[in-house]
Motif scaffolding. Structure first.
Motif: not given
Length: 184
Positions: A47-51, A53-56, A59-69, A71-77
């Motif tokens: 998905l694309h980040h809108v608001e 996170l400290p990202l522009s 920014t394309q982000c990989q949004v993942s649901v795990t059993d504990t919550g 995890v968003i990977n975007g901009g190398g973070t």
């Protein structure tokens, strides 16, 4: 005769190439599924980040649901939100956001409170009567490390399926979260 042999050879080459690409694709999917299983990921969407996170924006982000919550990977973070921090999650269209902002007596305040500063921008984008398609947004409300209620917003594009996939996997793991009272 030679032309026919060349044509048959080219046909076999194309058939071999097609089979090779199918096998590579299947192995790639199997590897991705194995990796998701090892990391206990139940849903993963780009998905694309809108608001939030400290990202522009965009920014394309990989949004993942795990059993504990989440995890968003975007901009190398990698950004992690524990399931106990998540208060609500839903998918809204730009039209729905605009209607919420419009129906409020204090439009600017409502947009800012419900969806952050971007709520005003999203609301303004959706006011065109000529518009025939919706843009879908994934909205996640959570309590940050300072204890403040805050929101994340991702652009899901013209299809709700990716964002809805995240919501469907998150809701069962946050249903038993304790209620929180926020002093305004």
């Amino acid at each position: 005769m030679t032309g026919a042999l060349i044509a048959i050879g080219a046909l076999f080459f194309l058939l071999f190439l097609l089979i090779f690409l199918i096998v590579i694709s299947i192995k790639g999917r199997q590897k991705a599924k194995k990796q998701m299983k090892e990391n206990k990921i139940s849903a993963q969407v780009l998905l694309h980040h809108v608001e939030g996170l400290p990202l522009s924006e965009k920014t394309q982000c990989q949004v993942s649901v795990t059993d504990t919550g989440l995890v968003i990977n975007g901009g190398g973070t990698d950004f992690k939100i524990d399931a106990t921090q998540i208060r609500a999650t839903e998918v809204k269209t730009d039209t729905e956001i605009a209607n919420i902002v419009k129906s409020s007596a204090a439009k600017g305040i409502a947009g800012g409170l419900l969806f952050g500063p971007i709520g005003l921008v999203v609301g303004a984008r959706a006011t065109s009567k000529e518009k025939k398609t919706n843009t879908y947004y994934l909205i996640i409300n959570y309590t940050n490390v300072a204890g403040d209620l805050t929101a994340l917003m991702f652009d899901g594009g013209n299809s709700p399926f990716g964002a809805q996939k995240i919501v469907n996997k998150l809701k069962p793991i946050i249903i038993d979260n304790p209620k929180q009272t926020v002093q305004l």
